[in-house]
Design an enzyme around this catalytic site. Structure first.
Site, PDB file in Angstrom:
ATOM      1  N   LYS A  44       0.840  -1.202   0.000  1.00 13.75           N
ATOM      2  CA  LYS A  44       0.000   0.000   0.000  1.00 13.75           C
ATOM      3  C   LYS A  44       0.879   1.257   0.000  1.00 13.75           C
ATOM      4  O   LYS A  44       0.592   2.223  -0.709  1.00 13.75           O
ATOM      5  CB  LYS A  44      -0.953  -0.020   1.205  1.00 13.75           C
ATOM      6  CG  LYS A  44      -1.982  -1.121   1.067  1.00 13.75           C
ATOM      7  CD  LYS A  44      -2.742  -1.412   2.336  1.00 13.75           C
ATOM      8  CE  LYS A  44      -3.638  -2.636   2.124  1.00 13.75           C
ATOM      9  NZ  LYS A  44      -4.216  -3.141   3.360  1.00 13.75           N
ATOM     10  N   GLN A  97      -4.822  -0.978   9.644  1.00 15.83           N
ATOM     11  CA  GLN A  97      -4.576  -2.348   9.172  1.00 15.83           C
ATOM     12  C   GLN A  97      -5.158  -3.345  10.175  1.00 15.83           C
ATOM     13  O   GLN A  97      -4.772  -3.354  11.340  1.00 15.83           O
ATOM     14  CB  GLN A  97      -3.064  -2.557   9.004  1.00 15.83           C
ATOM     15  CG  GLN A  97      -2.685  -3.847   8.311  1.00 15.83           C
ATOM     16  CD  GLN A  97      -3.122  -3.893   6.857  1.00 15.83           C
ATOM     17  OE1 GLN A  97      -2.932  -2.944   6.109  1.00 15.83           O
ATOM     18  NE2 GLN A  97      -3.748  -4.983   6.458  1.00 15.83           N
ATOM     19  N   ASP A 124     -11.360   2.833   3.476  1.00 17.11           N
ATOM     20  CA  ASP A 124     -11.630   1.388   3.452  1.00 17.11           C
ATOM     21  C   ASP A 124     -13.137   1.118   3.415  1.00 17.11           C
ATOM     22  O   ASP A 124     -13.569   0.004   3.159  1.00 17.11           O
ATOM     23  CB  ASP A 124     -11.057   0.729   4.716  1.00 17.11           C
ATOM     24  CG  ASP A 124      -9.762  -0.015   4.455  1.00 17.11           C
ATOM     25  OD1 ASP A 124      -9.513  -0.373   3.294  1.00 17.11           O
ATOM     26  OD2 ASP A 124      -9.008  -0.239   5.423  1.00 17.11           O
TER      27      ASP A 124
END
Ligand code: NAP
Length: 234
Positions: free
Chosen positions: A4, A48, A71
């Site tokens: 990422k 994460q 997200d």
């Protein structure tokens, strides 16, 4: 996380990484999220997952301001995905939708069978396929006659987390097989949730692991971040 970060560098997106230690307290993590919420040069916040057991994952996700939640895990964004009126599409399902569209596959009226009902893949995937007029079935660990249900699928999305569980005998001739799974075998080989060889014999199209859905997920994360920045400019 490295992939990422690399994608940010390649696309020219400024990024900050906070690699916190495993014993970080929930309070400290929430305080960091709050700081990033308020930081003007940050348009997207990604936590994460999974988090260590002593941290309440929901509390952390809920603390991210919805307009930086690239997200799309915050309940506000999840709700908007349900209604079809959303800014941020959930990254993995959105990447799958791009793959399907780019391959010229029409979803309308198709039997779509998803194996897995997680909040990050299975459930939002069902909504995106439904918005495109697929007839959607979601399977999970209590589904009976799984093979029979999967065999109905014109489009099969495997998001189970069990190596090579979906085999060719479960696939209808000509079906599209999307393999979300990322599983590391004892010999370190990376495999999906579908058995590629046997499924490929039946499928009209199939995504490989690695190299299929994974890179698309990261691309969608970049897309959401750029969109967040653009929305802020309005
Ligand atoms: P998860 O949260 O563990 O969910 C797995 C789902 O599979 C659950 O709904 C579970 O059912 C179901 N399941 C488990 N065993 C089953 C069985 N025998 N028959 C039918 N259903 C069964 O997993 P996830 O986060 O959705 O991830 C799934 C896989 O995708 C993992 O390999 C993960 O690493 C990978 N992944 C890849 C990407 C990417 O970018 N490529 C992104 C996210 C995840 P219950 O709900 O009944 O327990």
């Amino acid at each position: 996380m490295n992939a990422k970060k690399k994608a940010c560098e390649e696309t020219g997106i400024y990024s900050e990484e906070y690699a916190l230690s495993g014993d970080t307290t929930q309070e400290a993590l929430l305080a960091l999220v709050k700081t990033l919420n308020e930081k003007d040069d940050i348009d997207g916040i990604l936590v994460q997952l999974p988090l260590p057991k002593h941290i309440d994952e929901d509390a952390v996700i809920n603390a991210i301001t919805p307009n930086k939640d690239v997200d799309a895990f915050h309940p506000v964004n999840v709700g908007r995905i349900m209604t079809g009126n959303y800014d941020f599409a959930p990254c993995t399902p959105a990447g799958i939708m791009e793959l399907i569209a780019e391959s010229g596959i029409d979803i309308a009226g198709k039997e779509c069978v998803i194996i897995g009902r997680s909040n990050i893949v299975g459930k939002p995937m069902s909504m995106l396929l439904l918005h495109k007029h697929g007839t959607v079935t979601i399977c999970h660990s209590k589904t009976q006659n799984l093979a029979e249900v999967v065999r109905r699928g014109d489009i099969v999305v495997a998001a189970v987390g069990r190596p090579q569980m979906i085999t060719g005998d479960m696939i209808k001739e000509g079906a599209v097989v999307i393999d979300v799974g990322i599983n590391r075998l004892a010999d370190k080989t990376l495999v999906g949730d579908a058995d590629f060889e046997s499924c490929a014999e039946k499928a009209s199209a199939i995504t490989p692991v690695p190299g299929g859905v994974g890179p698309m997920t990261i691309a969608m994360l970049m897309k959401n971040t750029v969109k967040s920045a653009a929305l802020k400019q309005r």
